[in-house]
Design a protein around this motif. Structure first.
Motif, PDB file in Angstrom:
ATOM      1  N   VAL A 121     -46.497  19.478  19.637  1.00 16.55           N
ATOM      2  CA  VAL A 121     -45.269  20.279  19.692  1.00 16.55           C
ATOM      3  C   VAL A 121     -44.772  20.574  18.275  1.00 16.55           C
ATOM      4  CG1 VAL A 121     -42.864  20.261  20.423  1.00 16.55           C
ATOM      5  CG2 VAL A 121     -44.630  19.273  21.904  1.00 16.55           C
ATOM      6  N   GLY A 127     -40.430  15.836  20.303  1.00 15.83           N
ATOM      7  CA  GLY A 127     -41.799  15.379  20.308  1.00 15.83           C
ATOM      8  C   GLY A 127     -41.922  14.105  19.464  1.00 15.83           C
ATOM      9  N   THR A 173     -48.390  19.392  27.323  1.00 14.62           N
ATOM     10  CA  THR A 173     -47.550  19.583  26.138  1.00 14.62           C
ATOM     11  C   THR A 173     -48.008  18.636  25.036  1.00 14.62           C
ATOM     12  OG1 THR A 173     -45.703  20.132  27.603  1.00 14.62           O
ATOM     13  CG2 THR A 173     -45.175  19.700  25.311  1.00 14.62           C
ATOM     14  N   ASN A 230     -40.984  25.693  15.241  1.00 12.96           N
ATOM     15  CA  ASN A 230     -39.959  26.174  16.158  1.00 12.96           C
ATOM     16  C   ASN A 230     -39.191  27.368  15.627  1.00 12.96           C
ATOM     17  OD1 ASN A 230     -38.948  23.914  14.312  1.00 12.96           O
ATOM     18  ND2 ASN A 230     -37.065  24.971  14.899  1.00 12.96           N
ATOM     19  N   ARG A 232     -52.699  27.218  21.140  1.00  7.94           N
ATOM     20  CA  ARG A 232     -51.254  27.015  21.049  1.00  7.94           C
ATOM     21  C   ARG A 232     -50.514  28.189  21.686  1.00  7.94           C
ATOM     22  NH1 ARG A 232     -50.750  26.028  14.735  1.00  7.94           N
ATOM     23  NH2 ARG A 232     -52.250  27.758  14.815  1.00  7.94           N
ATOM     24  N   PRO A 235     -39.695  17.847  25.353  1.00  9.27           N
ATOM     25  CA  PRO A 235     -40.443  19.079  25.636  1.00  9.27           C
ATOM     26  C   PRO A 235     -40.762  19.204  27.127  1.00  9.27           C
ATOM     27  CG  PRO A 235     -41.320  18.027  23.684  1.00  9.27           C
ATOM     28  CD  PRO A 235     -40.329  17.067  24.274  1.00  9.27           C
ATOM     29  N   ARG A 245     -43.635  28.213  23.983  1.00  8.22           N
ATOM     30  CA  ARG A 245     -42.778  27.588  24.987  1.00  8.22           C
ATOM     31  C   ARG A 245     -41.317  27.794  24.566  1.00  8.22           C
ATOM     32  NH1 ARG A 245     -46.487  23.504  26.792  1.00  8.22           N
ATOM     33  NH2 ARG A 245     -48.551  24.137  26.034  1.00  8.22           N
ATOM     34  N   ALA A 299     -47.160  24.736  21.507  1.00  7.78           N
ATOM     35  CA  ALA A 299     -47.779  23.479  21.924  1.00  7.78           C
ATOM     36  C   ALA A 299     -49.121  23.802  22.564  1.00  7.78           C
ATOM     37  CB  ALA A 299     -46.882  22.712  22.900  1.00  7.78           C
ATOM     38  N   TYR A 351     -41.044  27.173  20.529  1.00  6.59           N
ATOM     39  CA  TYR A 351     -41.983  26.361  19.769  1.00  6.59           C
ATOM     40  C   TYR A 351     -43.373  26.598  20.332  1.00  6.59           C
ATOM     41  CZ  TYR A 351     -41.290  23.397  23.911  1.00  6.59           C
ATOM     42  OH  TYR A 351     -41.194  22.941  25.206  1.00  6.59           O
TER      43      TYR A 351
END
Length: 349
Positions: free
Chosen positions: A284, A274, A281, A287, A316, A336, A319, A304, A302
């Motif tokens: 980002v 990102g 997206t 993670n 959010r 991403p 992903r 996003a 993560y």
């Protein structure tokens, strides 16, 4: 005006806006379930995701401001089919009663430890890290014993804690303030003498120094360890989570180095994942990592947002996508994946 107020409060109180008192419903998400393929998100609401694999299952957690919940699944790409188990709820009052953020589950010495940030009745300046312990083989069962506050050196504001086990030593990294007055968030590290006892000193590994780390205000948070061959990485989130410029940065050191020496770490001058503002997206960050059972594939999870300007709330979603390694041994996370991208399911699913 509402956004400006949110931003000004965040500058003084860190990331209090991560979890609004009244959660905002996530937008409907259409996921294509094609044989052998999937689309993000794997969970429509899931700020600050974390995953750990054990005995053929993945255990997943994310921020829910008023409880600690664990998802158990054998297939990460089908996470939304799992039903979370609430393993702990906070007391009505006290130092760990509100704003339960970024929980992480770790297996240390054959026991499960659950680390989470919480504050005293919604006062963000009192945010500290806390620990629960469970002897059960399955963390969704058994009894969680409260080990209390993790006594991090200097006893300052702390969130987003994580653990590294390396060369027989336990390390703890987190995001914190330099003093009691708020302002920029930094990444700190210390040793642990056992999973619920810290040992000083508190060492600052990274502070927001680049422009891409200062969008909204200066933030280094959500540190996560990643070990590959003879190198150890800290992948962290940079910039205020209420901006679409939220992205991942990287610190790197040798596994044989003194990890408490800031000079042992090299910081990437540019984001390693990102920011990315396209195809659903935005923002980002925060993670985690997992490896498929056959050891052949590495994946990053993560969160996003699906649209710009959605900030630090429950828009959010979780992903995930595979990543590889560069010739120098550092991770190559790529770009991403958009919400329209069909991804191959992890090996074994």
């Amino acid at each position: 005006m509402k956004y400006l107020l949110l931003l000004s409060l965040a500058v003084f109180f860190g990331c209090e806006s991560k979890n609004p008192a009244t959660p905002t419903p996530a937008p409907p998400v259409t996921t294509v379930d094609t044989v052998g393929k999937f689309q993000n998100p794997v969970l429509p609401v899931g700020p600050d995701p974390w995953v750990i694999a054990s005995d053929g299952f993945y255990y997943v957690m994310h921020t829910t401001p008023n409880s600690l919940r664990i998802y158990k699944t054998a297939a990460m790409s089908r996470l939304r089919a799992a039903r979370p188990v609430t393993v702990w709820t906070p007391p009505a009052t006290g130092p760990n009663s509100r704003d339960i953020w970024a929980p992480e589950l770790h297996n240390i010495g054959g026991k499960w430890y659950l680390y989470y940030a919480a504050d005293n009745n919604g006062v963000d300046a009192t945010h500290r890290m806390f620990v629960l312990e469970n002897e059960s083989a399955d963390p969704t069962t058994g009894t969680w014993v409260d080990r209390g506050q993790l006594n991090l050196p200097d006893n300052k504001w702390a969130i987003d804690g994580t653990v590294l086990q390396l060369n027989g030593q336990l390390y703890y990294a987190w995001s914190g303030w330099e003093n009691d007055l708020g302002g920029s968030q930094n990444v700190y590290i210390c040793k642990l003498t056992n999973p619920y006892t810290a040992e000083g000193p508190r060492v600052r590994l990274s502070a927001p120094t680049y422009d891409w780390e200062k969008q909204g205000f200066g933030v280094n948070e959500g540190p996560e360890f990643l070990v590959h061959n003879n190198r150890v990485f800290v992948i962290y989130s940079a910039s205020f989570c209420g901006t679409d410029q939220y992205a991942l940065g990287q610190l790197a050191a040798d596994t044989t180095a003194n990890l408490l020496n800031p000079a042992a770490w090299t910081k990437s001058a540019t984001p390693v994942f990102g920011p990315y503002a396209s195809s659903g997206t935005y923002g980002v960050g925060h993670n985690g990592f997992f490896t498929t059972p056959n050891g052949a594939e590495n994946w990053i999870i993560y969160h996003a947002n699906a649209a710009p300007g959605q900030g630090c709330g429950d828009f959010r979603s979780i992903r995930m996508q595979p990543f590889t390694w560069k010739a120098d041994g550092s991770p190559d996370f790529g770009t991403p994946a958009s919400l329209t991208t069909l991804l191959k399911r992890p090996a074994g699913e």
